[in-house]
Scaffold this active site. Structure first.
Site, PDB file in Angstrom:
ATOM      1  N   LYS A   1      12.302 -55.680 -23.803  1.00 36.86           N
ATOM      2  CA  LYS A   1      12.765 -56.701 -24.765  1.00 36.86           C
ATOM      3  C   LYS A   1      12.051 -58.038 -24.471  1.00 36.86           C
ATOM      4  CE  LYS A   1      16.988 -54.059 -25.136  1.00 36.86           C
ATOM      5  NZ  LYS A   1      18.415 -53.978 -25.316  1.00 36.86           N
TER       6      LYS A   1
ATOM      7  N   HIS B   1      14.499 -50.323 -33.553  1.00 35.73           N
ATOM      8  CA  HIS B   1      15.507 -50.754 -32.565  1.00 35.73           C
ATOM      9  C   HIS B   1      16.579 -51.589 -33.271  1.00 35.73           C
ATOM     10  CE1 HIS B   1      17.468 -52.567 -29.143  1.00 35.73           C
ATOM     11  NE2 HIS B   1      16.906 -51.620 -28.399  1.00 35.73           N
TER      12      HIS B   1
ATOM     13  N   GLU C   1      20.778 -44.675 -29.778  1.00 36.90           N
ATOM     14  CA  GLU C   1      21.339 -45.815 -29.046  1.00 36.90           C
ATOM     15  C   GLU C   1      22.521 -46.387 -29.827  1.00 36.90           C
ATOM     16  OE1 GLU C   1      18.403 -47.953 -26.299  1.00 36.90           O
ATOM     17  OE2 GLU C   1      18.015 -48.739 -28.282  1.00 36.90           O
TER      18      GLU C   1
HETATM   19  P1  13P Z   1      20.717 -51.523 -22.114  1.00 35.24           P
HETATM   20  O1  13P Z   1      20.179 -50.406 -21.227  1.00 35.24           O
HETATM   21  O2  13P Z   1      20.539 -52.876 -21.514  1.00 35.24           O
HETATM   22  O3  13P Z   1      22.097 -51.232 -22.585  1.00 35.24           O
HETATM   23  O4  13P Z   1      19.768 -51.546 -23.422  1.00 35.24           O
HETATM   24  C1  13P Z   1      19.520 -50.398 -24.118  1.00 35.24           C
HETATM   25  C2  13P Z   1      18.452 -50.669 -25.123  1.00 35.24           C
HETATM   26  O5  13P Z   1      18.663 -51.352 -26.098  1.00 35.24           O
HETATM   27  C3  13P Z   1      17.125 -50.101 -24.875  1.00 35.24           C
HETATM   28  O6  13P Z   1      16.332 -50.174 -25.992  1.00 35.24           O
END
Ligand code: 13P
Length: 247
Positions: free
Chosen positions: A9, A96, A165
């Protein structure tokens, strides 16, 4: 093949390559290394340096997103799949939830997937329901829509990975129950098989994955790897996920 993908990110500067060096040296010595692949998606600013550095090593570099046009255009600050591929990335995330919430529509996502594949990027297509969908028992419908509105049967299934996710799980420490996750993964693969002539891409799980909960996921059928956010910014935490998965 299992996938451990670290999505940085908005994190990282050139010297953060130290984190990847540590992961790389762990991988080089890991007896399980043939069973999995490590992919890191740093911000755009680091793709070229990292991809060049790790070209002959063990870490694959991907992008976190790409623009919905092919090569060059007059869109300020946009970065196309062609440009990403040219600097050495081999993967890109698409869809995402961070980007969906900032305006990515299904049509935009379809073009992103299409042009990424055209430019020889492997696509990690992200899907997931939000808290309200979950509460209203809409998860299956939401996931089906996210998949069928974007993925097309003529897309090369071998170059697609799907990452489930759940939005309510990202960065919250909350994870789905074993039963829910098993049912959802099974369902996602069923929908994918209906799109891709009975073939399903790998399906990953993402959302609060860490070294302590990864073993629970290991015992689940149908999870082909993980998309890791927070824990991928520390070499130790990321390596712990892999170590504990195979322990
Ligand atoms: P976290 O592992 O911090 O919960 O984030 C997941 C994510 O959005 C990966 O793309």
């Amino acid at each position: 093949m299992r996938y451990f993908i670290g999505n940085w990110k908005m994190f990282g500067v050139p010297k953060s390559i130290n984190i990847l060096n540590k992961i790389n040296s762990f991988y080089s010595k890991d007896k399980n290394r043939k069973k999995y692949r490590v992919i890191i998606t740093p911000p755009y600013t680091l793709i070229q340096t990292y991809a060049k550095y790790f070209k002959k090593k063990n870490i694959y570099i991907g992008s976190q997103n790409c623009y919905q046009k092919d090569q060059f255009s007059s869109n300020t600050a946009a970065v196309s799949p062609y440009m990403i591929r040219q600097v050495g990335a081999q993967y890109t995330l698409v869809g995402h939830s961070d980007n969906r919430s900032e305006g990515d529509t299904d049509i935009m996502l379809k073009n992103k997937v299409k042009f990424a594949l055209k430019n020889n990027l492997r696509v990690v297509f992200c899907i997931g329901e939000n808290k309200k969908d979950k509460k209203n028992k809409k998860t299956f419908g939401v996931l089906k829509r996210q998949l069928t509105r974007v993925l097309e049967k003529n897309f090369n299934v071998n170059n697609i990975i799907v990452a489930y996710e759940p939005i309510w799980s990202i960065g919250t420490g909350k994870i789905p129950t074993k039963a829910d996750l098993e049912n959802i993964t099974f369902y996602v693969k069923k929908v994918l098989k209906s799109i891709f002539k009975n073939k399903s891409p790998a399906v990953l799980y993402g959302g609060s994955v860490d070294g302590s909960n990864v073993r629970m996921f290991r015992d689940l059928r149908g999870i082909d790897g993980f998309l890791v956010g927070g824990a991928s910014k520390s070499s130790k935490k990321f390596i712990d996920i892999i170590k504990n998965y195979y322990r």
